[in-house]
Design a protein around this motif. Sequence first.
Motif, PDB file in Angstrom:
ATOM      1  N   ILE A 110      37.767  56.693  34.766  1.00 36.30           N
ATOM      2  CA  ILE A 110      37.478  55.717  35.822  1.00 36.30           C
ATOM      3  C   ILE A 110      38.687  54.820  36.057  1.00 36.30           C
ATOM      4  O   ILE A 110      39.054  54.531  37.206  1.00 36.30           O
ATOM      5  N   SER A 111      39.315  54.394  34.984  1.00 38.31           N
ATOM      6  CA  SER A 111      40.490  53.527  35.100  1.00 38.31           C
ATOM      7  C   SER A 111      41.613  54.232  35.847  1.00 38.31           C
ATOM      8  O   SER A 111      42.301  53.634  36.690  1.00 38.31           O
ATOM      9  N   MET A 112      41.793  55.532  35.575  1.00 39.53           N
ATOM     10  CA  MET A 112      42.854  56.293  36.235  1.00 39.53           C
ATOM     11  C   MET A 112      42.565  56.451  37.720  1.00 39.53           C
ATOM     12  O   MET A 112      43.471  56.329  38.553  1.00 39.53           O
ATOM     13  N   VAL A 113      41.306  56.719  38.072  1.00 42.50           N
ATOM     14  CA  VAL A 113      40.943  56.887  39.485  1.00 42.50           C
ATOM     15  C   VAL A 113      41.119  55.572  40.241  1.00 42.50           C
ATOM     16  O   VAL A 113      41.685  55.541  41.342  1.00 42.50           O
ATOM     17  N   LEU A 114      40.637  54.473  39.660  1.00 36.97           N
ATOM     18  CA  LEU A 114      40.777  53.176  40.318  1.00 36.97           C
ATOM     19  C   LEU A 114      42.247  52.774  40.430  1.00 36.97           C
ATOM     20  O   LEU A 114      42.663  52.198  41.448  1.00 36.97           O
ATOM     21  N   PRO A 155      34.726  51.644  46.218  1.00 39.13           N
ATOM     22  CA  PRO A 155      34.707  52.586  45.085  1.00 39.13           C
ATOM     23  C   PRO A 155      34.053  52.013  43.839  1.00 39.13           C
ATOM     24  O   PRO A 155      33.458  52.759  43.054  1.00 39.13           O
ATOM     25  N   VAL A 156      34.159  50.701  43.631  1.00 42.12           N
ATOM     26  CA  VAL A 156      33.532  50.094  42.455  1.00 42.12           C
ATOM     27  C   VAL A 156      32.014  50.218  42.539  1.00 42.12           C
ATOM     28  O   VAL A 156      31.348  50.611  41.564  1.00 42.12           O
ATOM     29  N   GLU A 195      42.693  41.259  52.941  1.00 40.11           N
ATOM     30  CA  GLU A 195      41.751  42.076  53.714  1.00 40.11           C
ATOM     31  C   GLU A 195      41.627  43.476  53.114  1.00 40.11           C
ATOM     32  O   GLU A 195      40.531  44.028  53.007  1.00 40.11           O
ATOM     33  N   LEU A 196      42.754  44.034  52.751  1.00 38.45           N
ATOM     34  CA  LEU A 196      42.777  45.392  52.214  1.00 38.45           C
ATOM     35  C   LEU A 196      42.141  45.444  50.836  1.00 38.45           C
ATOM     36  O   LEU A 196      41.365  46.350  50.526  1.00 38.45           O
ATOM     37  N   ARG A 197      42.441  44.451  50.013  1.00 37.64           N
ATOM     38  CA  ARG A 197      41.963  44.423  48.633  1.00 37.64           C
ATOM     39  C   ARG A 197      40.445  44.384  48.556  1.00 37.64           C
ATOM     40  O   ARG A 197      39.841  44.951  47.643  1.00 37.64           O
ATOM     41  N   SER A 198      39.807  43.729  49.526  1.00 36.43           N
ATOM     42  CA  SER A 198      38.347  43.619  49.504  1.00 36.43           C
ATOM     43  C   SER A 198      37.671  44.971  49.631  1.00 36.43           C
ATOM     44  O   SER A 198      36.516  45.139  49.223  1.00 36.43           O
TER      45      SER A 198
END
Length: 205
Positions: free
Chosen positions: A180-184, A144-145, A136-139
Amino acid sequence: MRRNFEILGFAMSCFAVVTQLILMLHNREASLGETLLRFVGYFTILTNTLVALYFAVRVFGLKRRMWVLFHRRATPMALTAFILVVGLVYQVALRKIWNPTGLQMIVDELLHTIVPVFMYVYWLMFQARNLVMWQELRSWLLFPVLYLGWVLLRGYYSGFYPYPFLNMDQLGTGTLVLNISMVLALMLLVMAALYFLGKLLRPKQ
Protein backbone atom coordinates in the motif's frame (compact mmCIF):
# COMPACT_ATOMS: atom_id res chain seq x y z
CA MET A 1 -9.02 19.31 -32.62
CA ARG A 2 -9.54 19.44 -28.87
CA ARG A 3 -13.19 18.47 -29.18
CA ASN A 4 -12.28 15.53 -31.40
CA PHE A 5 -9.84 14.35 -28.73
CA GLU A 6 -12.55 14.63 -26.09
CA ILE A 7 -15.08 12.71 -28.20
CA LEU A 8 -12.55 9.96 -28.84
CA GLY A 9 -11.58 9.85 -25.16
CA PHE A 10 -15.20 9.53 -24.11
CA ALA A 11 -15.91 6.83 -26.70
CA MET A 12 -12.88 4.71 -25.77
CA SER A 13 -13.21 4.92 -22.00
CA CYS A 14 -16.98 4.43 -22.05
CA PHE A 15 -16.74 1.45 -24.40
CA ALA A 16 -14.02 -0.13 -22.27
CA VAL A 17 -15.90 0.22 -18.97
CA VAL A 18 -19.30 -0.86 -20.32
CA THR A 19 -17.88 -3.80 -22.25
CA GLN A 20 -15.88 -4.95 -19.22
CA LEU A 21 -19.09 -4.91 -17.19
CA ILE A 22 -20.89 -6.99 -19.83
CA LEU A 23 -18.02 -9.49 -19.91
CA MET A 24 -17.98 -9.80 -16.13
CA LEU A 25 -21.73 -10.35 -16.01
CA HIS A 26 -21.57 -12.90 -18.80
CA ASN A 27 -18.78 -14.86 -17.09
CA ARG A 28 -19.84 -14.29 -13.50
CA GLU A 29 -19.16 -16.92 -10.86
CA ALA A 30 -21.07 -15.16 -8.09
CA SER A 31 -24.50 -13.60 -7.63
CA LEU A 32 -25.47 -10.53 -9.63
CA GLY A 33 -25.10 -8.24 -6.62
CA GLU A 34 -21.71 -9.67 -5.66
CA THR A 35 -20.50 -9.41 -9.26
CA LEU A 36 -21.49 -5.73 -9.43
CA LEU A 37 -19.73 -5.06 -6.12
CA ARG A 38 -16.60 -6.76 -7.42
CA PHE A 39 -16.80 -4.74 -10.64
CA VAL A 40 -16.77 -1.40 -8.82
CA GLY A 41 -14.10 -2.74 -6.48
CA TYR A 42 -11.41 -2.38 -9.14
CA PHE A 43 -9.45 0.88 -9.07
CA THR A 44 -9.01 0.43 -12.82
CA ILE A 45 -12.77 0.54 -13.37
CA LEU A 46 -13.36 3.47 -11.04
CA THR A 47 -10.57 5.53 -12.59
CA ASN A 48 -11.58 4.77 -16.18
CA THR A 49 -15.16 5.65 -15.22
CA LEU A 50 -14.00 9.01 -13.86
CA VAL A 51 -12.10 9.61 -17.10
CA ALA A 52 -15.23 8.74 -19.11
CA LEU A 53 -17.32 11.13 -16.99
CA TYR A 54 -14.74 13.89 -17.39
CA PHE A 55 -14.85 13.59 -21.16
CA ALA A 56 -18.67 13.33 -21.08
CA VAL A 57 -18.84 16.65 -19.25
CA ARG A 58 -16.63 18.23 -21.89
CA VAL A 59 -18.37 16.67 -24.90
CA PHE A 60 -21.97 17.23 -23.79
CA GLY A 61 -21.43 20.51 -21.93
CA LEU A 62 -22.90 19.17 -18.69
CA LYS A 63 -23.83 21.84 -16.17
CA ARG A 64 -21.24 23.03 -13.69
CA ARG A 65 -23.64 22.92 -10.74
CA MET A 66 -24.27 19.16 -11.04
CA TRP A 67 -20.81 18.20 -12.27
CA VAL A 68 -18.68 20.67 -10.33
CA LEU A 69 -15.96 18.10 -9.58
CA PHE A 70 -15.21 17.73 -13.28
CA HIS A 71 -14.97 21.49 -13.78
CA ARG A 72 -12.27 22.02 -11.16
CA ARG A 73 -8.81 23.06 -12.36
CA ALA A 74 -6.99 20.17 -10.72
CA THR A 75 -9.28 17.41 -12.03
CA PRO A 76 -7.56 16.73 -15.41
CA MET A 77 -4.14 16.50 -13.76
CA ALA A 78 -5.40 14.28 -10.93
CA LEU A 79 -7.21 11.92 -13.30
CA THR A 80 -4.14 11.77 -15.53
CA ALA A 81 -2.00 10.83 -12.52
CA PHE A 82 -4.39 8.10 -11.38
CA ILE A 83 -4.90 6.57 -14.83
CA LEU A 84 -1.13 6.56 -15.40
CA VAL A 85 -0.69 4.68 -12.11
CA VAL A 86 -3.33 2.20 -13.30
CA GLY A 87 -1.25 1.60 -16.41
CA LEU A 88 2.10 1.43 -14.62
CA VAL A 89 0.93 -1.00 -11.93
CA TYR A 90 -0.68 -3.22 -14.54
CA GLN A 91 2.40 -3.34 -16.76
CA VAL A 92 4.76 -4.06 -13.85
CA ALA A 93 2.74 -6.25 -11.49
CA LEU A 94 -0.36 -7.62 -13.19
CA ARG A 95 0.18 -8.19 -16.91
CA LYS A 96 2.17 -11.38 -16.35
CA ILE A 97 -0.45 -13.08 -14.16
CA TRP A 98 -3.09 -13.58 -16.85
CA ASN A 99 -3.42 -13.81 -20.63
CA PRO A 100 -6.78 -12.50 -21.90
CA THR A 101 -7.91 -13.27 -25.42
CA GLY A 102 -10.46 -11.98 -27.90
CA LEU A 103 -12.67 -9.11 -26.83
CA GLN A 104 -11.35 -9.31 -23.26
CA MET A 105 -7.83 -8.65 -24.55
CA ILE A 106 -9.04 -5.55 -26.43
CA VAL A 107 -10.87 -4.21 -23.39
CA ASP A 108 -7.89 -5.02 -21.18
CA GLU A 109 -5.54 -3.01 -23.40
CA LEU A 110 -7.99 -0.10 -23.52
CA LEU A 111 -8.37 0.03 -19.75
CA HIS A 112 -4.70 -0.39 -18.85
CA THR A 113 -2.69 0.95 -21.77
CA ILE A 114 -4.54 2.92 -24.44
CA VAL A 115 -6.75 5.11 -22.23
CA PRO A 116 -3.87 5.94 -19.83
CA VAL A 117 -1.59 6.97 -22.70
CA PHE A 118 -4.41 8.86 -24.41
CA MET A 119 -5.30 10.75 -21.22
CA TYR A 120 -1.68 11.74 -20.73
CA VAL A 121 -1.39 13.02 -24.31
CA TYR A 122 -4.69 14.91 -23.93
CA TRP A 123 -3.51 16.52 -20.68
CA LEU A 124 -0.14 17.39 -22.18
CA MET A 125 -1.71 19.02 -25.24
CA PHE A 126 -4.67 20.85 -23.74
CA GLN A 127 -4.46 21.04 -19.94
CA ALA A 128 -0.84 21.01 -18.80
CA ARG A 129 -0.40 24.79 -19.03
CA ASN A 130 -3.41 25.60 -16.84
CA LEU A 131 -2.62 26.97 -13.41
CA VAL A 132 -3.15 24.31 -10.71
CA MET A 133 -2.35 24.82 -7.05
CA TRP A 134 -0.67 21.95 -5.19
CA GLN A 135 -3.30 22.18 -2.44
CA GLU A 136 -6.06 21.51 -5.00
CA LEU A 137 -4.20 18.55 -6.45
CA ARG A 138 -3.20 17.09 -3.09
CA SER A 139 -6.82 16.85 -1.93
CA TRP A 140 -7.41 14.26 -4.66
CA LEU A 141 -5.28 11.79 -2.71
CA LEU A 142 -8.37 11.21 -0.59
CA PHE A 143 -9.77 9.16 -3.49
CA PRO A 144 -7.19 6.32 -3.41
CA VAL A 145 -7.08 6.40 0.40
CA LEU A 146 -10.85 5.91 0.66
CA TYR A 147 -10.68 3.27 -2.06
CA LEU A 148 -8.04 1.27 -0.20
CA GLY A 149 -10.00 1.51 3.04
CA TRP A 150 -13.15 0.23 1.33
CA VAL A 151 -11.36 -2.62 -0.47
CA LEU A 152 -9.63 -3.86 2.68
CA LEU A 153 -12.78 -3.63 4.79
CA ARG A 154 -14.86 -5.44 2.21
CA GLY A 155 -12.12 -8.02 1.64
CA TYR A 156 -11.91 -8.71 5.37
CA TYR A 157 -15.59 -9.67 5.47
CA SER A 158 -16.08 -11.13 1.98
CA GLY A 159 -12.69 -12.70 1.29
CA PHE A 160 -12.54 -11.02 -2.13
CA TYR A 161 -9.63 -8.74 -2.99
CA PRO A 162 -9.53 -7.23 -6.49
CA TYR A 163 -5.73 -7.26 -6.70
CA PRO A 164 -3.27 -9.89 -5.43
CA PHE A 165 -0.99 -7.24 -3.89
CA LEU A 166 -3.90 -6.19 -1.63
CA ASN A 167 -4.83 -9.69 -0.48
CA MET A 168 -4.44 -9.36 3.28
CA ASP A 169 -5.32 -13.03 3.89
CA GLN A 170 -2.40 -14.28 1.79
CA LEU A 171 0.19 -11.55 2.27
CA GLY A 172 0.01 -10.73 5.94
CA THR A 173 -0.02 -7.29 7.50
CA GLY A 174 3.64 -6.39 6.94
CA THR A 175 3.69 -7.09 3.20
CA LEU A 176 0.28 -5.50 2.75
CA VAL A 177 1.38 -2.26 4.43
CA LEU A 178 4.51 -2.22 2.27
CA ASN A 179 2.49 -2.72 -0.92
CA ILE A 180 0.00 0.00 0.00
CA SER A 181 2.82 2.38 0.87
CA MET A 182 4.49 1.73 -2.49
CA VAL A 183 1.27 2.32 -4.45
CA LEU A 184 0.47 5.54 -2.59
CA ALA A 185 4.06 6.72 -2.99
CA LEU A 186 3.83 6.03 -6.74
CA MET A 187 0.61 8.05 -6.96
CA LEU A 188 2.18 10.95 -5.11
CA LEU A 189 5.30 10.75 -7.26
CA VAL A 190 3.36 10.74 -10.55
CA MET A 191 1.11 13.55 -9.31
CA ALA A 192 4.12 15.63 -8.30
CA ALA A 193 5.84 14.92 -11.62
CA LEU A 194 2.79 16.17 -13.56
CA TYR A 195 2.52 19.21 -11.30
CA PHE A 196 6.12 20.28 -11.91
CA LEU A 197 5.89 19.43 -15.62
CA GLY A 198 2.86 21.70 -15.81
CA LYS A 199 4.85 24.49 -14.16
CA LEU A 200 7.68 24.04 -16.65
CA LEU A 201 5.32 24.16 -19.63
CA ARG A 202 3.39 27.19 -18.37
CA PRO A 203 4.34 30.43 -20.15
CA LYS A 204 6.46 32.83 -18.11
CA GLN A 205 4.51 35.79 -16.76
